[in-house]
Design a protein around this motif. Sequence first.
Motif, short mmCIF file in Angstrom:
data_model
loop_
_atom_site.label_atom_id
_atom_site.label_comp_id
_atom_site.label_asym_id
_atom_site.label_seq_id
_atom_site.Cartn_x
_atom_site.Cartn_y
_atom_site.Cartn_z
N SER A 43 -27.75 29.41 47.20
CA SER A 43 -26.46 28.73 47.37
C SER A 43 -25.30 29.50 46.73
O SER A 43 -24.14 29.25 47.05
N LEU A 44 -25.60 30.40 45.80
CA LEU A 44 -24.58 31.25 45.20
C LEU A 44 -25.24 32.45 44.55
O LEU A 44 -26.43 32.45 44.28
N VAL A 45 -24.42 33.48 44.30
CA VAL A 45 -24.90 34.68 43.63
C VAL A 45 -24.07 34.87 42.37
O VAL A 45 -22.85 34.75 42.40
N PHE A 46 -24.76 35.19 41.29
CA PHE A 46 -24.13 35.50 40.01
C PHE A 46 -24.52 36.95 39.71
O PHE A 46 -25.70 37.25 39.59
N THR A 47 -23.54 37.83 39.63
CA THR A 47 -23.85 39.25 39.47
C THR A 47 -23.01 39.92 38.41
O THR A 47 -21.87 39.52 38.15
N ASP A 48 -23.58 40.94 37.83
CA ASP A 48 -22.86 41.84 36.94
C ASP A 48 -22.28 42.95 37.81
O ASP A 48 -22.74 43.16 38.94
N MET A 49 -21.30 43.65 37.32
CA MET A 49 -20.71 44.74 38.09
C MET A 49 -21.37 46.08 37.78
O MET A 49 -21.51 46.92 38.65
N GLY A 50 -21.77 46.29 36.54
CA GLY A 50 -22.37 47.55 36.15
C GLY A 50 -23.88 47.48 36.19
O GLY A 50 -24.51 47.07 35.22
N MET A 51 -24.47 47.83 37.32
CA MET A 51 -25.92 47.79 37.49
C MET A 51 -26.41 49.14 38.01
O MET A 51 -25.66 49.84 38.68
N PRO A 52 -27.65 49.47 37.71
CA PRO A 52 -28.21 50.71 38.26
C PRO A 52 -28.53 50.57 39.74
O PRO A 52 -28.56 49.47 40.27
N GLU A 60 -20.68 47.35 45.37
CA GLU A 60 -21.40 47.59 46.62
C GLU A 60 -22.22 46.37 47.03
O GLU A 60 -22.28 46.02 48.21
N LEU A 61 -22.82 45.71 46.05
CA LEU A 61 -23.61 44.50 46.34
C LEU A 61 -22.73 43.44 46.98
O LEU A 61 -23.09 42.85 48.00
N ILE A 62 -21.56 43.19 46.40
CA ILE A 62 -20.65 42.17 46.96
C ILE A 62 -20.26 42.53 48.39
O ILE A 62 -20.28 41.67 49.28
N GLU A 63 -19.94 43.78 48.61
CA GLU A 63 -19.56 44.22 49.96
C GLU A 63 -20.68 43.95 50.97
O GLU A 63 -20.44 43.40 52.05
N LYS A 64 -21.90 44.27 50.60
CA LYS A 64 -23.03 44.08 51.52
C LYS A 64 -23.37 42.60 51.70
O LYS A 64 -23.68 42.17 52.81
#
Length: 99
Positions: A27-36, A42-46
């Motif tokens: 239902s939602l995504v919680f993400t960090d910006m600095g990931m390997p 890029e994750l958000i864009e995809k």
Amino acid sequence: MFGFTVLEALNGKQALELYQNNAAEISLVFTDMGMPVMDGYELIEKLKKLNPELPIIVSSGFGDTEIKARVGSDNIAGIISKPYKPDRLREVLKSVVEG
């Protein structure tokens, strides 16, 4: 802790694969910006190409202005700056879930 079932990914590529394999349950995504492997940008864009309506919360130490400038404020449902405490996380999650 807040009543969510959490799917944890070690990097952005794994997060994208988790979403692709479990989209109906997410239902939602919680993400960090600095990931390997694949960063949060890029994750958000995809993810937005797969589901433009998917709420995404960003956790970052980069600053809200930089994130909004690179990602676009329409593409994120919330930002939580590091470091943060559980109460602040609860507030952001609640605001996104309740709309």
